[in-house]
Design an enzyme around this catalytic site. Sequence first.
Site, PDB file in Angstrom:
ATOM      1  N   ASP A  65     -21.499  27.189  -6.216  1.00  0.00           N
ATOM      2  CA  ASP A  65     -21.067  25.794  -6.189  1.00  0.00           C
ATOM      3  C   ASP A  65     -21.251  25.320  -4.751  1.00  0.00           C
ATOM      4  O   ASP A  65     -20.594  25.856  -3.839  1.00  0.00           O
ATOM      5  CB  ASP A  65     -19.594  25.732  -6.617  1.00  0.00           C
ATOM      6  CG  ASP A  65     -19.009  24.321  -6.520  1.00  0.00           C
ATOM      7  OD1 ASP A  65     -19.655  23.438  -5.931  1.00  0.00           O
ATOM      8  OD2 ASP A  65     -17.893  24.121  -7.042  1.00  0.00           O
ATOM      9  N   VAL A  66     -22.124  24.337  -4.531  1.00  0.00           N
ATOM     10  CA  VAL A  66     -22.439  23.942  -3.151  1.00  0.00           C
ATOM     11  C   VAL A  66     -21.263  23.286  -2.429  1.00  0.00           C
ATOM     12  O   VAL A  66     -21.290  23.135  -1.215  1.00  0.00           O
ATOM     13  CB  VAL A  66     -23.664  22.996  -3.074  1.00  0.00           C
ATOM     14  CG1 VAL A  66     -24.927  23.698  -3.531  1.00  0.00           C
ATOM     15  CG2 VAL A  66     -23.425  21.689  -3.828  1.00  0.00           C
ATOM     16  N   ASN A  92     -30.475  19.818  -2.517  1.00  0.00           N
ATOM     17  CA  ASN A  92     -30.809  18.927  -3.629  1.00  0.00           C
ATOM     18  C   ASN A  92     -29.658  18.677  -4.598  1.00  0.00           C
ATOM     19  O   ASN A  92     -29.579  17.619  -5.217  1.00  0.00           O
ATOM     20  CB  ASN A  92     -32.002  19.541  -4.382  1.00  0.00           C
ATOM     21  CG  ASN A  92     -32.189  18.937  -5.757  1.00  0.00           C
ATOM     22  OD1 ASN A  92     -32.683  17.816  -5.895  1.00  0.00           O
ATOM     23  ND2 ASN A  92     -31.781  19.655  -6.807  1.00  0.00           N
ATOM     24  N   TYR A 164     -21.412   7.362  -5.727  1.00  0.00           N
ATOM     25  CA  TYR A 164     -22.759   7.919  -5.558  1.00  0.00           C
ATOM     26  C   TYR A 164     -23.467   7.262  -4.364  1.00  0.00           C
ATOM     27  O   TYR A 164     -24.035   7.956  -3.500  1.00  0.00           O
ATOM     28  CB  TYR A 164     -23.570   7.697  -6.849  1.00  0.00           C
ATOM     29  CG  TYR A 164     -24.947   8.304  -6.846  1.00  0.00           C
ATOM     30  CD1 TYR A 164     -25.138   9.653  -7.136  1.00  0.00           C
ATOM     31  CD2 TYR A 164     -26.072   7.535  -6.552  1.00  0.00           C
ATOM     32  CE1 TYR A 164     -26.411  10.217  -7.137  1.00  0.00           C
ATOM     33  CE2 TYR A 164     -27.344   8.085  -6.554  1.00  0.00           C
ATOM     34  CZ  TYR A 164     -27.513   9.432  -6.857  1.00  0.00           C
ATOM     35  OH  TYR A 164     -28.782   9.979  -6.859  1.00  0.00           O
TER      36      TYR A 164
HETATM   37  P1  NAD Z   1     -30.178  16.926 -12.503  1.00  0.00           P
HETATM   38  O1  NAD Z   1     -28.857  16.601 -13.100  1.00  0.00           O
HETATM   39  O2  NAD Z   1     -31.270  17.364 -13.367  1.00  0.00           O
HETATM   40  O3  NAD Z   1     -30.019  18.013 -11.356  1.00  0.00           O
HETATM   41  C1  NAD Z   1     -28.887  18.131 -10.540  1.00  0.00           C
HETATM   42  C2  NAD Z   1     -28.709  19.600 -10.249  1.00  0.00           C
HETATM   43  O4  NAD Z   1     -27.603  19.785  -9.360  1.00  0.00           O
HETATM   44  C3  NAD Z   1     -28.390  20.404 -11.520  1.00  0.00           C
HETATM   45  O5  NAD Z   1     -29.191  21.552 -11.523  1.00  0.00           O
HETATM   46  C4  NAD Z   1     -26.920  20.751 -11.370  1.00  0.00           C
HETATM   47  O6  NAD Z   1     -26.558  21.969 -11.981  1.00  0.00           O
HETATM   48  C5  NAD Z   1     -26.831  20.855  -9.855  1.00  0.00           C
HETATM   49  N1  NAD Z   1     -25.450  20.767  -9.393  1.00  0.00           N
HETATM   50  C6  NAD Z   1     -24.519  19.815  -9.662  1.00  0.00           C
HETATM   51  N2  NAD Z   1     -23.365  20.118  -9.062  1.00  0.00           N
HETATM   52  C7  NAD Z   1     -23.566  21.272  -8.383  1.00  0.00           C
HETATM   53  C8  NAD Z   1     -22.754  22.095  -7.566  1.00  0.00           C
HETATM   54  N3  NAD Z   1     -21.483  21.781  -7.313  1.00  0.00           N
HETATM   55  N4  NAD Z   1     -23.292  23.219  -7.025  1.00  0.00           N
HETATM   56  C9  NAD Z   1     -24.580  23.561  -7.266  1.00  0.00           C
HETATM   57  N5  NAD Z   1     -25.400  22.816  -8.047  1.00  0.00           N
HETATM   58  C10 NAD Z   1     -24.890  21.696  -8.589  1.00  0.00           C
HETATM   59  O7  NAD Z   1     -30.590  15.603 -11.699  1.00  0.00           O
HETATM   60  P2  NAD Z   1     -31.784  15.359 -10.666  1.00  0.00           P
HETATM   61  O8  NAD Z   1     -32.266  13.987 -10.933  1.00  0.00           O
HETATM   62  O9  NAD Z   1     -32.734  16.464 -10.651  1.00  0.00           O
HETATM   63  O10 NAD Z   1     -30.950  15.300  -9.296  1.00  0.00           O
HETATM   64  C11 NAD Z   1     -31.286  16.118  -8.177  1.00  0.00           C
HETATM   65  C12 NAD Z   1     -31.002  15.339  -6.903  1.00  0.00           C
HETATM   66  O11 NAD Z   1     -31.882  14.224  -6.844  1.00  0.00           O
HETATM   67  C13 NAD Z   1     -29.591  14.789  -6.809  1.00  0.00           C
HETATM   68  O12 NAD Z   1     -29.110  14.927  -5.485  1.00  0.00           O
HETATM   69  C14 NAD Z   1     -29.776  13.329  -7.143  1.00  0.00           C
HETATM   70  O13 NAD Z   1     -28.806  12.513  -6.574  1.00  0.00           O
HETATM   71  C15 NAD Z   1     -31.140  13.071  -6.543  1.00  0.00           C
HETATM   72  N6  NAD Z   1     -31.823  11.889  -7.058  1.00  0.00           N
HETATM   73  C16 NAD Z   1     -32.292  11.838  -8.328  1.00  0.00           C
HETATM   74  C17 NAD Z   1     -32.942  10.693  -8.759  1.00  0.00           C
HETATM   75  C18 NAD Z   1     -33.529  10.567 -10.141  1.00  0.00           C
HETATM   76  O14 NAD Z   1     -34.035   9.486 -10.461  1.00  0.00           O
HETATM   77  N7  NAD Z   1     -33.517  11.580 -10.969  1.00  0.00           N
HETATM   78  C19 NAD Z   1     -33.115   9.617  -7.912  1.00  0.00           C
HETATM   79  C20 NAD Z   1     -32.600   9.704  -6.623  1.00  0.00           C
HETATM   80  C21 NAD Z   1     -31.978  10.851  -6.194  1.00  0.00           C
END
Ligand code: NAD
Length: 266
Positions: A65-66, A92, A164
């Site tokens: 857990d980060v 990430n 967020y």
């Molecule tokens: P996602 O939900 O597929 O991935 C998020 C990942 O973070 C998951 O693998 C989840 O298990 C992990 N996670 C959550 N809480 C955690 C914790 N406490 N410890 C360890 N891991 C944890 O969504 P995504 O879109 O792949 O998001 C990844 C990153 O990209 C995030 O930071 C998100 O804010 C950012 N982001 C995504 C988008 C988009 O359009 N998808 C746009 C801008 C930014």
Amino acid sequence: MEKLLANQVALITGASSGIGYGVAKALANAGAAVALNYHSHAESAERLASEIENAGGSAFAVQADVADPDQVANMFDASRARFGGIDIVIANAGLQKDSAFAEMTLDDWNLVLSTNLTGQFLTCQAAVKEFRRRGQTPASKALGKIICISSVHELIPWSGHVNYAASKGGIRMLMQSLAQEVAPECIRVNSIAPGAIRTPINKDAWDTQEALDKLLQLIPYGRVGDVDDIGKAAVWLASDESDYVVGTTLFVDGGMTLYPGFAGNG
Ligand code: NAD
């Protein structure tokens, strides 16, 4: 031909799905050995590790857990034990807990801030300590590289998502201030700010035609992004090809930050 990230090790948080998964694959394809952090989806991280290993790469899955300092420290210890050192860290992991401002609970505020912002603080801090411990190697010009996965919402306000947007605004200043502090040691810290990328985090925004049409109005380039778009950017930003890029946010957003609502209205 030598691969861009040959002989380097990368640790990617939140690598069991979405952007983290895609970035991990891209870094592995570019020759990096990868430590795949997951929080709760072990199967998915293990499957990706096997896929990478079967293709001739090196990978392993590591739970943490980060938002928990001890678990972050254990994750770095396990990665070091497996690969001997770390060259690239991709902070990430992140999540959303959306609600109108007046109804937002303190728990939802704290969960998003502790995962998205404190999680990146802890990950980046452990990364800096690890780069210093390991020291310079011939694999890269930099002592180490950190890429924070931010969002267009480090810049664009987002009603209904105050927790967020605040976390991503915080990442912008965390990244820039840290980059300024450690650049003299040749540690490069940068962010990638994705726009709308098709992943589980934003499924509601693209999984019906109506939602997709609405989303596309915000993207001048006319398509939703794929995790590959972020993976390719991450490979470049982690490699010596971007050796003079320090403290920058690379927006990978199809033009979402160009204020598309103003198009044709000037
Ligand atoms: P996602 O939900 O597929 O991935 C998020 C990942 O973070 C998951 O693998 C989840 O298990 C992990 N996670 C959550 N809480 C955690 C914790 N406490 N410890 C360890 N891991 C944890 O969504 P995504 O879109 O792949 O998001 C990844 C990153 O990209 C995030 O930071 C998100 O804010 C950012 N982001 C995504 C988008 C988009 O359009 N998808 C746009 C801008 C930014």
